[in-house]
Design an enzyme around this catalytic site. Structure first.
Site, PDB file in Angstrom:
ATOM      1  N   ASN A   1       0.870  -1.187   0.000  1.00  0.00           N
ATOM      2  CA  ASN A   1       0.000   0.000   0.000  1.00  0.00           C
ATOM      3  C   ASN A   1       0.903   1.231   0.000  1.00  0.00           C
ATOM      4  O   ASN A   1       1.529   1.535   1.014  1.00  0.00           O
ATOM      5  CB  ASN A   1      -0.880  -0.038   1.258  1.00  0.00           C
TER       6      ASN A   1
ATOM      7  N   LYS B   1       0.010   4.252  -0.189  1.00  0.00           N
ATOM      8  CA  LYS B   1      -0.648   5.413   0.441  1.00  0.00           C
ATOM      9  C   LYS B   1      -0.469   6.657  -0.437  1.00  0.00           C
ATOM     10  O   LYS B   1      -0.470   6.546  -1.651  1.00  0.00           O
ATOM     11  CB  LYS B   1      -0.101   5.624   1.858  1.00  0.00           C
TER      12      LYS B   1
ATOM     13  N   GLY C   1       3.045   1.913  10.776  1.00  0.00           N
ATOM     14  CA  GLY C   1       4.032   2.968  10.596  1.00  0.00           C
ATOM     15  C   GLY C   1       4.788   3.346  11.853  1.00  0.00           C
ATOM     16  O   GLY C   1       5.440   4.389  11.895  1.00  0.00           O
TER      17      GLY C   1
ATOM     18  N   GLU D   1      -4.898  -5.229  10.915  1.00  0.00           N
ATOM     19  CA  GLU D   1      -3.874  -4.198  11.068  1.00  0.00           C
ATOM     20  C   GLU D   1      -4.102  -3.428  12.368  1.00  0.00           C
ATOM     21  O   GLU D   1      -4.896  -2.468  12.398  1.00  0.00           O
ATOM     22  CB  GLU D   1      -3.938  -3.207   9.911  1.00  0.00           C
TER      23      GLU D   1
ATOM     24  N   GLU E   1      -6.521   4.455   8.317  1.00  0.00           N
ATOM     25  CA  GLU E   1      -6.306   5.884   8.010  1.00  0.00           C
ATOM     26  C   GLU E   1      -7.554   6.496   7.385  1.00  0.00           C
ATOM     27  O   GLU E   1      -7.854   7.671   7.596  1.00  0.00           O
ATOM     28  CB  GLU E   1      -5.063   6.040   7.119  1.00  0.00           C
TER      29      GLU E   1
ATOM     30  N   SER F   1       3.898  -2.450  10.290  1.00  0.00           N
ATOM     31  CA  SER F   1       5.362  -2.463  10.463  1.00  0.00           C
ATOM     32  C   SER F   1       6.020  -3.778  10.054  1.00  0.00           C
ATOM     33  O   SER F   1       7.021  -4.190  10.654  1.00  0.00           O
ATOM     34  CB  SER F   1       5.733  -2.095  11.908  1.00  0.00           C
TER      35      SER F   1
ATOM     36  N   HIS G   1      -9.335   0.979   5.448  1.00  0.00           N
ATOM     37  CA  HIS G   1      -8.017   1.159   6.082  1.00  0.00           C
ATOM     38  C   HIS G   1      -8.187   2.095   7.284  1.00  0.00           C
ATOM     39  O   HIS G   1      -8.990   3.024   7.241  1.00  0.00           O
ATOM     40  CB  HIS G   1      -7.026   1.739   5.074  1.00  0.00           C
TER      41      HIS G   1
HETATM   42  C1  PEP Z   1      -0.515  -0.013   6.223  1.00  0.00           C
HETATM   43  O1  PEP Z   1      -0.643   1.178   6.076  1.00  0.00           O
HETATM   44  O2  PEP Z   1      -1.389  -0.765   5.817  1.00  0.00           O
HETATM   45  C2  PEP Z   1       0.670  -0.496   6.901  1.00  0.00           C
HETATM   46  C3  PEP Z   1       0.651  -1.706   7.369  1.00  0.00           C
HETATM   47  O3  PEP Z   1       1.722   0.381   7.030  1.00  0.00           O
HETATM   48  P1  PEP Z   1       3.189   0.026   7.584  1.00  0.00           P
HETATM   49  O4  PEP Z   1       3.628  -1.259   6.926  1.00  0.00           O
HETATM   50  O5  PEP Z   1       4.039   1.186   7.154  1.00  0.00           O
HETATM   51  O6  PEP Z   1       3.086  -0.121   9.041  1.00  0.00           O
END
Ligand code: PEP
Length: 250
Positions: free
Chosen positions: A9, A11, A169, A163, A95, A209, A93
């Site tokens: 992703n 983003k 992040g 998630e 976000e 992460s 998601h």
């Molecule tokens: C995500 O945004 O779906 C995600 C898992 O981000 P990151 O891998 O940067 O933690």
């Protein structure tokens, strides 16, 4: 046997020059034994599809509207994503849930229209740190699962991404036991709602992460069928190492 999925992703990152990463990734994985997906920003979907044509990489959107067209300035529909050549879309998601106040009902409507349009739909779930610390993780993810996933789900059109918000992040990752507990719980819920056939065929990704250093351990956890990767999907070398770890776990 569920086919593993490594999903990136991007983003709100990437311009035309970033498509070089896609070319490098495709060269590194000409005949993958897992599915590989990149979800670039909407502006790049069309050109990413072109770059990925004749490669094994799938392209997806990061969100879609619950309507196919209309007066929704700045939004993009499932039909538009499909028309641009993508085959997947992410909905719900964290976000989006946070920045745009998306609720389960809205996510479910988006997922429904995405499925009706023929897109494989990745529905994201996950608890906040406060919810985890209050021992509410299973209640929260269970509620999101029943509220956000439409009845039309099948093993082909649905992927779940677990998630934890606090892991996205941040470099913080749940223990393998915590990941396993939630993935087993989601699997059981899917089987209970959709029956064992569908319930066992839906892929459940872990996201938060994931990096080349922790991927192999995470992929060894039962019911982890791959990863949704943010930051580490931006550089082809990192994402490639995660794909290699995923394929080694098969
Ligand atoms: C995500 O945004 O779906 C995600 C898992 O981000 P990151 O891998 O940067 O933690």
């Amino acid at each position: 046997m569920r086919r593993k999925l490594a999903a990136g992703n991007w983003k709100m990152n990437g311009t035309g020059a970033s498509l070089d990463e896609l070319t490098t990734l495709a060269r590194a994985h000409p005949t993958p034994t897992s599915d590989i997906l990149i979800c670039p920003p909407a502006t790049l979907i069309h050109s990413a599809v072109k770059v990925a044509s004749d490669t094994a990489i799938h392209i997806g959107g990061q969100d879609c509207h619950a309507d196919q067209k209309g007066a929704h300035t700045g939004d993009i529909s499932a039909e538009m994503i499909k028309d641009a050549g993508a085959t997947y879309v992410i909905v719900g998601h964290s976000e989006r849930r946070q920045d745009h106040n998306e609720q389960n009902e809205n996510v479910r409507a988006k997922a429904r229209i995405a499925m009706d349009t023929g897109l494989t739909t990745i529905v994201c779930l996950g608890e906040s740190l406060t919810e985890r610390e209050a021992a509410n993780t299973l209640d929260i993810t269970g509620g999101q699962l029943s509220g956000s996933v439409p009845d039309a789900a099948t093993g082909h059109n649905l992927v779940i991404a677990y998630e934890p918000i606090w892991a996205i992040g941040t470099g913080m990752v749940p223990s393998l036991g915590q990941i396993g507990e939630v993935h087993d719980f989601i699997r059981a819920r899917l089987e209970r709602r959709f029956g064992p056939g569908v319930g066992r065929s839906v892929r459940i990704l872990y996201g938060g992460s994931v990096n080349p250093g922790n991927a192999a351990d995470i992929f060894d956890v039962p019911n982890v069928d791959g990863a949704l990767v943010g930051g580490a999907s931006l550089k082809s070398a990192d994402f490639s190492a995660i794909i290699t770890a995923l394929e080694a776990s098969i």
